[in-house]
Design a protein around this motif. Sequence first.
Motif, PDB file in Angstrom:
ATOM      1  N   GLU A   1     -13.344 -15.328   1.486  1.00 23.02           N
ATOM      2  CA  GLU A   1     -14.020 -14.101   1.930  1.00 23.02           C
ATOM      3  C   GLU A   1     -13.027 -13.017   2.317  1.00 23.02           C
ATOM      4  O   GLU A   1     -13.316 -11.828   2.295  1.00 23.02           O
ATOM      5  N   TRP A   2     -11.831 -13.423   2.711  1.00 19.03           N
ATOM      6  CA  TRP A   2     -10.775 -12.464   3.086  1.00 19.03           C
ATOM      7  C   TRP A   2      -9.469 -13.247   3.114  1.00 19.03           C
ATOM      8  O   TRP A   2      -9.479 -14.462   3.371  1.00 19.03           O
ATOM      9  N   CYS A   3      -8.368 -12.613   2.806  1.00 17.49           N
ATOM     10  CA  CYS A   3      -7.081 -13.329   2.857  1.00 17.49           C
ATOM     11  C   CYS A   3      -5.991 -12.360   3.292  1.00 17.49           C
ATOM     12  O   CYS A   3      -6.261 -11.189   3.545  1.00 17.49           O
ATOM     13  N   ASN A   4      -4.771 -12.872   3.370  1.00 15.61           N
ATOM     14  CA  ASN A   4      -3.641 -11.990   3.646  1.00 15.61           C
ATOM     15  C   ASN A   4      -3.154 -11.475   2.286  1.00 15.61           C
ATOM     16  O   ASN A   4      -2.385 -12.136   1.599  1.00 15.61           O
ATOM     17  N   GLN A   5      -3.658 -10.310   1.899  1.00 18.26           N
ATOM     18  CA  GLN A   5      -3.429  -9.831   0.531  1.00 18.26           C
ATOM     19  C   GLN A   5      -1.945  -9.645   0.202  1.00 18.26           C
ATOM     20  O   GLN A   5      -1.500  -9.994  -0.890  1.00 18.26           O
ATOM     21  N   THR A   6      -1.206  -9.108   1.126  1.00 16.21           N
ATOM     22  CA  THR A   6       0.212  -8.861   0.826  1.00 16.21           C
ATOM     23  C   THR A   6       0.942 -10.174   0.652  1.00 16.21           C
ATOM     24  O   THR A   6       1.824 -10.298  -0.200  1.00 16.21           O
TER      25      THR A   6
ATOM     26  N   THR B   1      -7.985  -5.265  -9.649  1.00 21.15           N
ATOM     27  CA  THR B   1      -8.174  -4.478  -8.430  1.00 21.15           C
ATOM     28  C   THR B   1      -9.165  -3.335  -8.625  1.00 21.15           C
ATOM     29  O   THR B   1      -9.321  -2.822  -9.735  1.00 21.15           O
ATOM     30  N   HIS B   2      -9.763  -2.906  -7.501  1.00 17.14           N
ATOM     31  CA  HIS B   2     -10.657  -1.742  -7.530  1.00 17.14           C
ATOM     32  C   HIS B   2      -9.858  -0.441  -7.412  1.00 17.14           C
ATOM     33  O   HIS B   2     -10.435   0.639  -7.392  1.00 17.14           O
ATOM     34  N   CYS B   3      -8.521  -0.576  -7.307  1.00 17.61           N
ATOM     35  CA  CYS B   3      -7.641   0.604  -7.256  1.00 17.61           C
ATOM     36  C   CYS B   3      -7.692   1.358  -5.932  1.00 17.61           C
ATOM     37  O   CYS B   3      -7.532   2.592  -5.917  1.00 17.61           O
ATOM     38  N   GLY B   4      -7.928   0.677  -4.828  1.00 16.28           N
ATOM     39  CA  GLY B   4      -7.695   1.296  -3.519  1.00 16.28           C
ATOM     40  C   GLY B   4      -6.199   1.595  -3.432  1.00 16.28           C
ATOM     41  O   GLY B   4      -5.385   0.857  -3.998  1.00 16.28           O
ATOM     42  N   TRP B   5      -5.839   2.656  -2.741  1.00 18.30           N
ATOM     43  CA  TRP B   5      -4.433   3.079  -2.750  1.00 18.30           C
ATOM     44  C   TRP B   5      -3.516   2.051  -2.082  1.00 18.30           C
ATOM     45  O   TRP B   5      -2.395   1.813  -2.535  1.00 18.30           O
ATOM     46  N   ASN B   6      -4.008   1.415  -1.005  1.00 20.61           N
ATOM     47  CA  ASN B   6      -3.167   0.376  -0.377  1.00 20.61           C
ATOM     48  C   ASN B   6      -2.909  -0.749  -1.367  1.00 20.61           C
ATOM     49  O   ASN B   6      -1.791  -1.250  -1.483  1.00 20.61           O
ATOM     50  N   SER B   7      -3.960  -1.163  -2.076  1.00 20.06           N
ATOM     51  CA  SER B   7      -3.813  -2.269  -3.029  1.00 20.06           C
ATOM     52  C   SER B   7      -2.812  -1.905  -4.116  1.00 20.06           C
ATOM     53  O   SER B   7      -1.998  -2.733  -4.523  1.00 20.06           O
ATOM     54  N   ILE B   8      -2.868  -0.673  -4.596  1.00 21.69           N
ATOM     55  CA  ILE B   8      -1.929  -0.249  -5.646  1.00 21.69           C
ATOM     56  C   ILE B   8      -0.495  -0.297  -5.121  1.00 21.69           C
ATOM     57  O   ILE B   8       0.404  -0.856  -5.757  1.00 21.69           O
ATOM     58  N   LEU B   9      -0.281   0.266  -3.932  1.00 20.70           N
ATOM     59  CA  LEU B   9       1.089   0.269  -3.379  1.00 20.70           C
ATOM     60  C   LEU B   9       1.578  -1.163  -3.135  1.00 20.70           C
ATOM     61  O   LEU B   9       2.741  -1.491  -3.397  1.00 20.70           O
ATOM     62  N   GLU B  10       0.664  -2.010  -2.655  1.00 21.62           N
ATOM     63  CA  GLU B  10       1.052  -3.411  -2.383  1.00 21.62           C
ATOM     64  C   GLU B  10       1.394  -4.126  -3.691  1.00 21.62           C
ATOM     65  O   GLU B  10       2.345  -4.906  -3.773  1.00 21.62           O
ATOM     66  N   SER B  11       0.627  -3.856  -4.743  1.00 23.84           N
ATOM     67  CA  SER B  11       0.870  -4.492  -6.034  1.00 23.84           C
ATOM     68  C   SER B  11       2.211  -4.032  -6.609  1.00 23.84           C
ATOM     69  O   SER B  11       2.982  -4.842  -7.137  1.00 23.84           O
TER      70      SER B  11
ATOM     71  N   GLY C   1     -11.192  -4.723  -2.544  1.00 19.63           N
ATOM     72  CA  GLY C   1     -10.964  -3.944  -1.329  1.00 19.63           C
ATOM     73  C   GLY C   1     -11.855  -4.313  -0.173  1.00 19.63           C
ATOM     74  O   GLY C   1     -12.439  -5.409  -0.134  1.00 19.63           O
ATOM     75  N   SER C   2     -11.980  -3.375   0.756  1.00 14.52           N
ATOM     76  CA  SER C   2     -12.588  -3.725   2.040  1.00 14.52           C
ATOM     77  C   SER C   2     -13.986  -3.167   2.226  1.00 14.52           C
ATOM     78  O   SER C   2     -14.673  -3.532   3.172  1.00 14.52           O
ATOM     79  N   LEU C   3     -14.437  -2.278   1.351  1.00 20.05           N
ATOM     80  CA  LEU C   3     -15.631  -1.518   1.712  1.00 20.05           C
ATOM     81  C   LEU C   3     -16.627  -1.317   0.579  1.00 20.05           C
ATOM     82  O   LEU C   3     -17.831  -1.491   0.767  1.00 20.05           O
TER      83      LEU C   3
ATOM     84  N   SER D   1     -15.142   6.499  -4.579  1.00 22.78           N
ATOM     85  CA  SER D   1     -14.189   7.284  -3.788  1.00 22.78           C
ATOM     86  C   SER D   1     -13.001   7.776  -4.617  1.00 22.78           C
ATOM     87  O   SER D   1     -13.185   8.325  -5.702  1.00 22.78           O
ATOM     88  N   ASP D   2     -11.782   7.547  -4.138  1.00 23.19           N
ATOM     89  CA  ASP D   2     -10.570   7.990  -4.850  1.00 23.19           C
ATOM     90  C   ASP D   2     -10.214   7.063  -6.012  1.00 23.19           C
ATOM     91  O   ASP D   2      -9.315   7.362  -6.804  1.00 23.19           O
ATOM     92  N   GLN D   3     -10.862   5.919  -6.132  1.00 22.95           N
ATOM     93  CA  GLN D   3     -10.385   4.860  -7.034  1.00 22.95           C
ATOM     94  C   GLN D   3     -10.349   5.257  -8.523  1.00 22.95           C
ATOM     95  O   GLN D   3      -9.375   4.926  -9.206  1.00 22.95           O
ATOM     96  N   PRO D   4     -11.365   5.972  -9.058  1.00 22.40           N
ATOM     97  CA  PRO D   4     -11.253   6.378 -10.465  1.00 22.40           C
ATOM     98  C   PRO D   4     -10.043   7.292 -10.708  1.00 22.40           C
ATOM     99  O   PRO D   4      -9.427   7.241 -11.771  1.00 22.40           O
TER     100      PRO D   4
ATOM    101  N   TRP E   1      -2.730  11.322   5.546  1.00 21.33           N
ATOM    102  CA  TRP E   1      -3.551  11.063   4.349  1.00 21.33           C
ATOM    103  C   TRP E   1      -3.166   9.710   3.765  1.00 21.33           C
ATOM    104  O   TRP E   1      -1.998   9.468   3.472  1.00 21.33           O
ATOM    105  N   THR E   2      -4.169   8.832   3.561  1.00 20.80           N
ATOM    106  CA  THR E   2      -3.868   7.449   3.138  1.00 20.80           C
ATOM    107  C   THR E   2      -4.104   7.210   1.645  1.00 20.80           C
ATOM    108  O   THR E   2      -4.104   6.073   1.198  1.00 20.80           O
ATOM    109  N   GLU E   3      -4.347   8.260   0.884  1.00 19.04           N
ATOM    110  CA  GLU E   3      -4.613   8.110  -0.548  1.00 19.04           C
ATOM    111  C   GLU E   3      -3.512   8.847  -1.329  1.00 19.04           C
ATOM    112  O   GLU E   3      -2.648   9.464  -0.713  1.00 19.04           O
TER     113      GLU E   3
END
Length: 471
Positions: A346-351, A364-374, A289-291, A388-391, A145-147
Amino acid sequence: MAESSQKTHAIVFALPLQGHITPIVNLAMKLASKGCTITFVHTEFIHQMLSKSSEVDLFSEAHELGLDIRYKTIFDGFPVEFDRILHFIEYWETMLKDFPARVDEFVGKIIESESSSAYFLITDTFYTWPAIIARKYNLVNVSFWTEPALVFSIAYHLDLLRENGHFPCKDNVEENIHYIPGVSSINTRDLMPYLKESSITTLVQKIVLKIFDDQVKKADFILQNTVQELESETISALNQEQPTYAIGPINFSADSTKPAISQNLWPQADTKTWLDSKPPSSVLYVSFGSLDQTSKQIIQEIAHGLLLTKLSFIWVVRKDIVSSNDTDVLPVGFEDKIRDQGLVVEWCNQTMVLSHPAIGGFLTHCGWNSILESIWCGVPMICYPLASDQPTNRKLVVDDWKIGINLCDGESVTREEVAEKIHNLMSGTVSDGLRMEIKKFRTILQNALAIDGSSEKFFDQFIKDLKAKIH
Ligand code: UDX
């Protein structure tokens, strides 16, 4: 008990979406570094995208380290030129229907080809077929599970939500829910949008129902890309139901000199030179995010808000960030107006961007990867969840952990409020408070990955329990 001579061999299926690829690639790498053999499977389309965006061979790092990762691809049923974003629903409807048969044949062939392995299956929880394949081939079934565990837990208890009249949940009704095990309180407004009445026939809801009413409950083990100390009550409650291990943040390692491994679907723009020219903590990073998509009007308000702040920013504006075919989403003349104030890519190395000393905040849109990276990089957030899961993730960041603020307090996004919130995030007393809090969360993540940290211990325990079940 004597160790079996058979190789412990994972067949790993990645979901063909960017936000799911990076975590499962890192999971595969970690399993391989602990001695497992891996057959890693991307769809052919994802393979093509990854190969176009990077000159480096996928898994080259793993092979340099001598890890036994065998990389394979599977046909997803559509030609390469088919636009999987534009025809998102058609693509996923067909995946739901036809993909399991392809996977079945594929797994059968792998197992036939090497009998010296003890196989098990690792799949993204969002797949709707793992239990069927696992049963057919008698494989131990591991769901990844990725969220956040919070989101998993809410979806896991659809039956309770139904009993209490909260699934489907009436739109615009606000009630506090206290009956989900391990979730002390959540307001219905923070539930995932796919649980709402207005989403009743959506594809995501159909998938979530299939997964959580049936598939997930048949998994032997559940891996969560979160940290015990972040979501301890939720993880403990889930553990009462099924063996659950918090092993995150999986994209990072305790060795901070090791860059995070990411496989990118799009080429990364150079941001380092520009960032190097900026003072510490002076730049806002903006990415949704990506999508998921938003409207042109919102993008334009954010653009004007950024101009009003006069603060430096890097903004990832994906080609498909708005749902219409309009490619000119930014205000006319925006790139001229910002001059050196901002960099639009258009895209970068976010980390890499988040870990640069010049970055002071993340919209951020609060994607779980973005939150963990932040959190990993100690960067406080302004939250603008899209779908999706973001709210639900937003609730964790803003209400529970206090490491971020909302972009807007009401329904609408106005340029004035955007500018005000960005100022609050970047400097002043609100900013100081957020920075102090996020440091504590950063330490929690770092400690979890240390030798005796919770995520390391759970990872090792998972491997021990897995081997006991397989061999
Ligand atoms: C969705 C869900 O909302 C998220 O919670 C789930 O875990 C994955 O799918 P997504 O839009 O992909 O989200 O966002 P996020 O989870 O934040 O993942 C995006 C990934 O893309 C991050 O790892 C981020 O580092 C990466 N990224 C984003 C880049 O590498 N470059 C960019 O320019 C933008």
